[in-house]
Design a protein around this motif. Structure first.
Motif, PDB file in Angstrom:
ATOM      1  N   UNK A  82       3.888  -6.368  -5.501  1.00  0.00           N
ATOM      2  CA  UNK A  82       5.296  -6.224  -5.150  1.00  0.00           C
ATOM      3  C   UNK A  82       5.706  -4.764  -4.968  1.00  0.00           C
ATOM      4  N   UNK A  83       4.848  -3.830  -5.358  1.00  0.00           N
ATOM      5  CA  UNK A  83       5.184  -2.407  -5.309  1.00  0.00           C
ATOM      6  C   UNK A  83       4.801  -1.829  -3.952  1.00  0.00           C
ATOM      7  N   UNK A 136     -16.846   3.403  -3.471  1.00  0.00           N
ATOM      8  CA  UNK A 136     -15.847   2.458  -3.945  1.00  0.00           C
ATOM      9  C   UNK A 136     -14.428   2.946  -3.675  1.00  0.00           C
ATOM     10  N   UNK A 137     -14.236   4.279  -3.626  1.00  0.00           N
ATOM     11  CA  UNK A 137     -12.896   4.796  -3.365  1.00  0.00           C
ATOM     12  C   UNK A 137     -12.391   4.369  -1.994  1.00  0.00           C
ATOM     13  N   UNK A 138     -13.285   4.318  -1.013  1.00  0.00           N
ATOM     14  CA  UNK A 138     -12.891   3.845   0.318  1.00  0.00           C
ATOM     15  C   UNK A 138     -12.457   2.389   0.274  1.00  0.00           C
ATOM     16  N   UNK A 139     -13.243   1.581  -0.444  1.00  0.00           N
ATOM     17  CA  UNK A 139     -12.947   0.156  -0.531  1.00  0.00           C
ATOM     18  C   UNK A 139     -11.613  -0.075  -1.242  1.00  0.00           C
ATOM     19  N   UNK A 140     -11.390   0.647  -2.344  1.00  0.00           N
ATOM     20  CA  UNK A 140     -10.148   0.497  -3.107  1.00  0.00           C
ATOM     21  C   UNK A 140      -8.942   0.867  -2.251  1.00  0.00           C
ATOM     22  N   UNK A 141      -9.034   1.978  -1.534  1.00  0.00           N
ATOM     23  CA  UNK A 141      -7.898   2.429  -0.727  1.00  0.00           C
ATOM     24  C   UNK A 141      -7.560   1.413   0.366  1.00  0.00           C
ATOM     25  N   UNK A 189      -2.463  -2.134   0.885  1.00  0.00           N
ATOM     26  CA  UNK A 189      -2.004  -2.773   2.122  1.00  0.00           C
ATOM     27  C   UNK A 189      -0.488  -2.886   2.201  1.00  0.00           C
ATOM     28  N   UNK A 190       0.206  -2.967   1.059  1.00  0.00           N
ATOM     29  CA  UNK A 190       1.660  -3.157   1.067  1.00  0.00           C
ATOM     30  C   UNK A 190       2.449  -1.867   0.926  1.00  0.00           C
TER      31      UNK A 190
END
Length: 241
Positions: A92-93, A143-148, A153-154
């Motif tokens: 929601x953020x 993993x930083x690329x994947x997390x970002x 997305x919101x």
């Protein structure tokens, strides 16, 4: 070739991945504590098997090697972090910095649930043993690329000033955290999550003031901006080995 949505260190459908949840969690939690208390070389698989309530032979049936056990433990903690952090409120953020703060606060909660998780994660972020060093280092940074891509997305990117790269800001927060932890390790200090969280809030405020358009610098929205439940003891890591 584009990055996958999820990066894996080991096969999810091997013997460990097919274990009942209770047995898998018992092994993982025993491994977190043992690898958290000791470096990779000094961690005893006898201790892990004993703490998990199984024989060493059965432990190595589920995980063919100490290396595989370590990688499974790292992925277990990563999956737990995603489960704890990315709850309904997380999605929601839409403010980048409030999302970073919310995620950091939820990670603090995880560290309290798994007292040796902080020590384990720090050792994993700075791997030294040849059995795991290259594999874990490459996985961690990719993993930083994947997390970002997966968890932002919101976010309302329109709050950033023209010419400011949001991914660069994300990386800067990682570098600041890395530098703070590295300094504590270099001086054999204690990595205390409450102190780190206070520093993290300061870094977010500083970068927000630089990165956001003036009209977007109003009151911070989102969850509480406090460090709750300060404790000592296992929440910090004595970084000397």
């Amino acid at each position: 070739m584009s990055e996958p949505d999820v990066l894996t260190l080991c096969q999810k459908q091997d013997a460990f991945g097919r274990l009942p949840k209770e047995r898998r969690e018992a092994i993982a939690q025993a491994s977190i504590e043992t690898f958290g208390r000791n470096d990779y070389k000094g961690a005893s698989t006898d201790d892990i098997a004993r703490a998990a309530g199984i024989s060493k032979g059965l432990l190595f049936f589920y995980c063919k090697s100490k290396r595989q056990l370590y990688l499974h433990t790292l992925e277990y903690l990563y999956d737990k972090a995603i489960e704890i952090v990315a709850d309904d409120d997380f999605w929601e953020i839409d403010d980048f910095f409030e999302l970073m703060i919310y995620a950091a606060q939820r990670k603090m909660a995880m560290m309290r649930r798994f007292p040796w998780a902080l020590s384990f994660c720090i050792r994993a972020f700075y791997p030294e043993h040849r059995d795991i060093k290259d594999n874990v280092s490459n996985w961690t940074w990719r993993q930083t690329d994947v997390v970002f891509k997966r968890f932002f997305a919101n976010v309302d990117w329109g709050k950033f000033r023209d010419g400011v790269d949001a991914r660069h800001v994300f990386d800067m927060l990682i570098w600041l955290t890395d530098g703070w932890v590295h300094q504590r390790r270099a001086t054999h200090g204690v990595v205390d999550v409450d102190v780190l969280m206070r520093e993290f809030l300061t870094w977010c405020d500083m970068l927000r003031a630089w990165a956001y358009k003036p009209e977007c610098l109003g009151e911070a929205r989102g969850g509480p901006r406090t460090v709750a439940g300060a404790h000592g003891g296992t929440d910090g890591e004595e970084t000397s080995s």
